[in-house]
Design an enzyme around this catalytic site. Structure first.
Site, PDB file in Angstrom:
ATOM      1  N   ASP A   7      10.009   2.724  -8.715  1.00 22.21           N
ATOM      2  CA  ASP A   7       9.317   2.215  -9.652  1.00 22.21           C
ATOM      3  C   ASP A   7       8.188   2.127  -8.591  1.00 22.21           C
ATOM      4  O   ASP A   7       6.651   2.660  -9.183  1.00 22.21           O
ATOM      5  CB  ASP A   7       9.261   1.142 -10.649  1.00 22.21           C
ATOM      6  CG  ASP A   7      10.717   1.007 -11.154  1.00 22.21           C
ATOM      7  OD1 ASP A   7      10.976   1.142 -12.196  1.00 22.21           O
ATOM      8  OD2 ASP A   7      11.488   0.374 -10.614  1.00 22.21           O
TER       9      ASP A   7
ATOM     10  N   HIS B 288      10.072  -2.094 -13.416  1.00 23.95           N
ATOM     11  CA  HIS B 288      11.945  -2.503 -12.430  1.00 23.95           C
ATOM     12  C   HIS B 288      12.699  -1.913 -12.286  1.00 23.95           C
ATOM     13  O   HIS B 288      13.898  -2.106 -11.790  1.00 23.95           O
ATOM     14  CB  HIS B 288      11.666  -4.008 -11.868  1.00 23.95           C
ATOM     15  CG  HIS B 288      10.361  -4.515 -11.401  1.00 23.95           C
ATOM     16  ND1 HIS B 288       9.098  -4.338 -12.404  1.00 23.95           N
ATOM     17  CD2 HIS B 288      10.333  -5.478 -10.332  1.00 23.95           C
ATOM     18  CE1 HIS B 288       8.694  -5.205 -11.468  1.00 23.95           C
ATOM     19  NE2 HIS B 288       8.937  -5.642 -10.732  1.00 23.95           N
TER      20      HIS B 288
ATOM     21  N   SER C 182       0.873  -1.041  -0.240  1.00 21.10           N
ATOM     22  CA  SER C 182       0.350   0.092  -0.051  1.00 21.10           C
ATOM     23  C   SER C 182       0.712   0.487   0.061  1.00 21.10           C
ATOM     24  O   SER C 182       1.009   2.339   1.137  1.00 21.10           O
ATOM     25  CB  SER C 182      -0.653  -0.227   1.061  1.00 21.10           C
ATOM     26  OG  SER C 182      -1.581  -1.237   1.509  1.00 21.10           O
ATOM     27  N   GLU C 183       1.454   1.653  -1.095  1.00 16.19           N
ATOM     28  CA  GLU C 183       2.578   2.782  -1.124  1.00 16.19           C
ATOM     29  C   GLU C 183       1.913   3.221  -0.722  1.00 16.19           C
ATOM     30  O   GLU C 183       2.799   4.462  -0.451  1.00 16.19           O
ATOM     31  CB  GLU C 183       3.818   2.330  -2.643  1.00 16.19           C
ATOM     32  CG  GLU C 183       4.287   1.318  -2.858  1.00 16.19           C
ATOM     33  CD  GLU C 183       3.577   0.024  -3.077  1.00 16.19           C
ATOM     34  OE1 GLU C 183       2.730   0.382  -3.222  1.00 16.19           O
ATOM     35  OE2 GLU C 183       3.921  -0.664  -3.358  1.00 16.19           O
TER      36      GLU C 183
END
Ligand code: TPP
Ligand code: MG
Lengths: 357, 349
Positions: free
Chosen positions: B85, B129, B59-60
């Site tokens: 990213d 990535h 849950s950035e």
């Protein structure tokens, strides 16, 4: 209604203050004396008043674009609100924020901001701080029904439940998100269940019943103190004014006079006033006049306050390090220019000052 | 001096901060496993407890918002994004909230926060990535951005970032994790906003960021073999960046190449080159060279990766270009004018 007459009188006072203050703001908006967008909570006062009645000064509340009521109910100074809305240096945010950015650190408001859902996760973070320090505070996130459409509100509920944080999610469901009725945005009318999947218990309340809002908040605070985690309260209510600005039934092209008339019979302040009159309180008119005078005084002071100086345009972009002089660390334009069109070299020099740490 | 790897230095900074300041906590993904963070966070949960080292759900956005809220409520959080990213999902709290908060509320409430993001390029991981997005964040008033390239700075800049009362984006590059260097055992800070002159030289200035600072040093070694004496500056902090040190060097050498691990258009190198052209216009004798990624997402196949990432030889080549430019211009005969006037005349000729 379980609370005392005295308690209801206090709630009536604060709700009336919010209502009258916002009506004064509406007048200024109509006269174009105010430039910033103002989102009024007229009709919804019981939510702010009921929730904040269950909180201590150390508890924090977090809000959004429609937070005049939260600010006043939590004890934010009236003049600071008016001055902020007028963009004055004496405003609660130094004239930087306007209506949509309110702050009152001593009263537990660390910032309200208009990015929808912007403060929900911040409230959860404040609750994390309280838990880690073993403090008894709670954090309250106020937000609208539209806010539950943002994904990270759900992340926030999961995190709050997972870490058993002392946070209360208060959804003021006024049925609209700007021009959009909830039926245009959702299939089912079930916002109180939004936390179920995250193990956040949810309750649907009459948001125009200040006693009910208070009782539910008190239970949520108890749950938070018991380290049992967050609670979601869906408070059903209605805003009388348009999404933004002063108009009543015409809301960014939405005609809703019938709906509004129905909800106006549910006026949260009238309901308390009726109760108080039934219980022998006879001086509401005099009290109302006193509130009007208080508002006039604060408004006068705000009008007379100076505007922030454009020479301080760059101040506070960065916070000063402890021990540094906040005035100079944040200040720029030492050369007295207003910084609007800085020369390349001045800009470079400026940035150095701004970024000094 | 005691030798540590870059990753160990980061780990030591965390440990000493957690040790000395009860307000410090670490929050983010991959804190309880070396999978994401290498050894840079190894066993911090064992040593400081899982209550202070919170390995979070995916849950950035909300986790970053939580770190901001905790900072506003008096903590000193380090929020960790194991790949830059993934941090894109948290751009809203970083830019809308953390960066603006002090300004919006006239300094009454501030956000002392470290946002740590890892650049983890190569290894056939591809476009989602591998991104080095520091330039996007340099753009934003209210944020500070640091990119250490040595173990010494990896520790000292992290400690300085935590001490700073502002949101600081601390960006480390996995390619640097195994680099070793001298790191004092005690706590120390490397001041934000100060570049390091890694090598002094008279002929050309090479300015590098993060991994490209290390590559610039290798480029200087290549140039030395050809008799070119390059000065190498490691920028260390990208915002606010050290204009003074860079300008002084370019005023001395008259030639500059900027090497950055991001893209070219509107990148960090573009910003630095533009400033150099303003600050050292008089002395500059050739266009400022830029060594960057091409404006292309990261490829996946090994062969394409080799072509994609610039190395020391590319920096040396850019240096040669500047030197060549200068030499050709010097050769233009302009009688009776000297110094800068001569160069300017040559340019208009
Ligand atoms: C991230 C974001 N998206 C969109 C908007 C525009 N916007 C401002 S208020 C609002 C409606 C919010 O509705 P709700 O949460 O129900 O609050 P209410 O206005 O009803 O109090 C929208 C969409 C915004 N401010 N921020
Ligand atoms: Mg709504």
């Amino acid at each position: 209604m379980k609370c005392s007459t005295k308690w209801y009188l206090e709630r009536w006072q604060i709700m009336t203050l919010i209502r009258r203050a916002e009506e004064a703001v509406a007048e200024m908006v109509e006269k174009a004396e105010v430039g910033c967008p103002c989102h009024l909570c007229v009709g919804q006062e019981a939510v702010a008043a009921g929730v904040c009645a269950a909180l201590t000064p150390e508890d924090t509340v977090w809000g959004g674009h429609r937070s005049h009521g939260h600010y006043l109910a939590k004890g934010g100074p009236l003049e600071g609100l008016f001055a902020e809305i007028l963009g004055k240096a004496t405003g609660c945010a130094g004239g930087r924020g306007g209506s949509m950015h309110l702050v009152a650190k001593e009263q537990g408001i660390l910032g309200t901001v208009p990015i929808v859902a912007g403060t929900v996760s911040l409230a959860v973070g404040a609750a994390l701080a309280y838990k880690m320090r073993g403090e008894k505070n709670v954090a309250v996130a106020f937000f609208g029904d539209g806010t539950l459409e943002e994904g990270h509100v759900h992340e926030s509920m999961n995190l709050a439940a997972l870490y058993r944080l002392p946070v209360i999610f208060v959804c003021e469901n006024n049925l609209y998100s700007s021009h959009m009725h909830w039926k245009l945005r959702r299939v089912a009318d079930n916002l109180h269940k939004a936390g179920e999947f995250h193990s956040v218990p949810g309750f649907r309340l009459d948001g125009n019943d200040v006693g009910a809002v208070y009782e539910a908040t008190r239970k949520a605070v108890k749950r938070a103190h018991a380290q049992a985690g967050p609670t979601l309260l869906e408070c059903r209510t209605f805003r009388w004014r348009g999404h933004v600005g002063a108009s009543y039934d015409l809301d960014v092209g939405v005609k809703r006079r019938g709906e509004l008339t129905g909800w106006m019979t549910q006026d949260p302040i009238r309901r308390v006033a009726d109760y108080l009159i039934d219980h022998g309180v006879a001086d509401l008119a005099a009290r109302e006049q006193a509130i009007a005078r208080q508002i006039d005084r604060a408004m006068q002071a705000a009008r007379q306050a100076p505007a922030p100086s454009p020479t301080r345009l760059g101040q506070f972009v960065y916070a000063a390090a402890a021990g540094a002089n906040a005035e100079t660390a944040g200040a720029n334009q030492a050369d007295g220019s207003n910084g609007a069109i800085p020369s390349a070299h001045r800009q470079a020099a400026l940035a150095e000052v701004l970024c000094a740490n | 001096m005691r030798q540590l790897s870059y990753a160990q230095a980061i780990r030591e900074a965390h440990a000493q901060l957690l040790e000395s300041d009860p307000r410090v906590l670490v929050l983010g993904q991959g804190l309880w496993s070396p999978w994401y963070a290498g050894s840079s966070l190894e066993n911090l949960d064992r040593d400081f407890g899982k209550d202070r080292i919170l390995d979070s759900p995916v849950s950035e956005n909300a986790v970053t918002g939580m770190a901001i809220g905790a900072a506003l409520a008096g903590m000193r959080p380090i929020v960790f994004h194991p790949r830059m990213d993934f941090m894109l999902l948290a751009v809203d709290p970083i830019i809308n909230q953390a960066a603006n908060w002090s300004y919006l509320f006239a300094g009454k409430v501030t956000v002392p926060l470290v946002i740590r993001a890892v650049i983890n390029r190569g290894g056939e991981q591809g476009a989602q990535h591998s991104q080095a997005l520091h330039a996007m964040f340099m753009h934003v008033p209210g944020l500070k951005v640091v990119m250490p390239s040595t173990p010494y700075d990896a520790k000292g800049l992290l400690m300085a970032a935590l001490e700073d009362p502002n949101p600081v984006l601390y960006i480390d590059d996995r390619w640097l994790y195994a680099e070793t260097g001298g790191v004092p055992a005690e706590a120390y800070t490397v001041p934000l906003g100060k570049a390091a002159v890694r090598r002094t030289g008279a002929d050309i200035t090479l300015i590098g960021t993060s991994w490209m600072a290390a590559e610039s040093l290798r480029a200087a070694a290549l140039l030395e073999q050809e008799g070119i004496d390059a000065e190498v500056i490691d920028l260390r902090t990208l915002k606010p960046w050290d204009r003074e040190t860079v300008a002084a060097s370019v005023r001395k050498t008259g030639l500059a190449v900027v090497a950055d691990s991001g893209w070219r258009t509107a990148g960090a190198a573009a910003e630095i080159a533009a400033e150099i052209s303003e600050l050292a216009f008089q002395e500059l004798r050739a266009p400022v060279g830029r060594v960057t990624l091409p404006d292309v997402p990261a490829p996946t196949s090994r062969e394409e990766e080799k072509a994609y990432y610039p190395v020391a030889a590319d920096i040396a080549a850019a240096a040669w270009m500047a030197l060549e430019w200068d030499a050709q211009r010097q050769a233009v005969p302009v009688p009776n004018v000297t110094g800068n006037r001569k160069q300017r005349a040559a340019r208009t000729a």
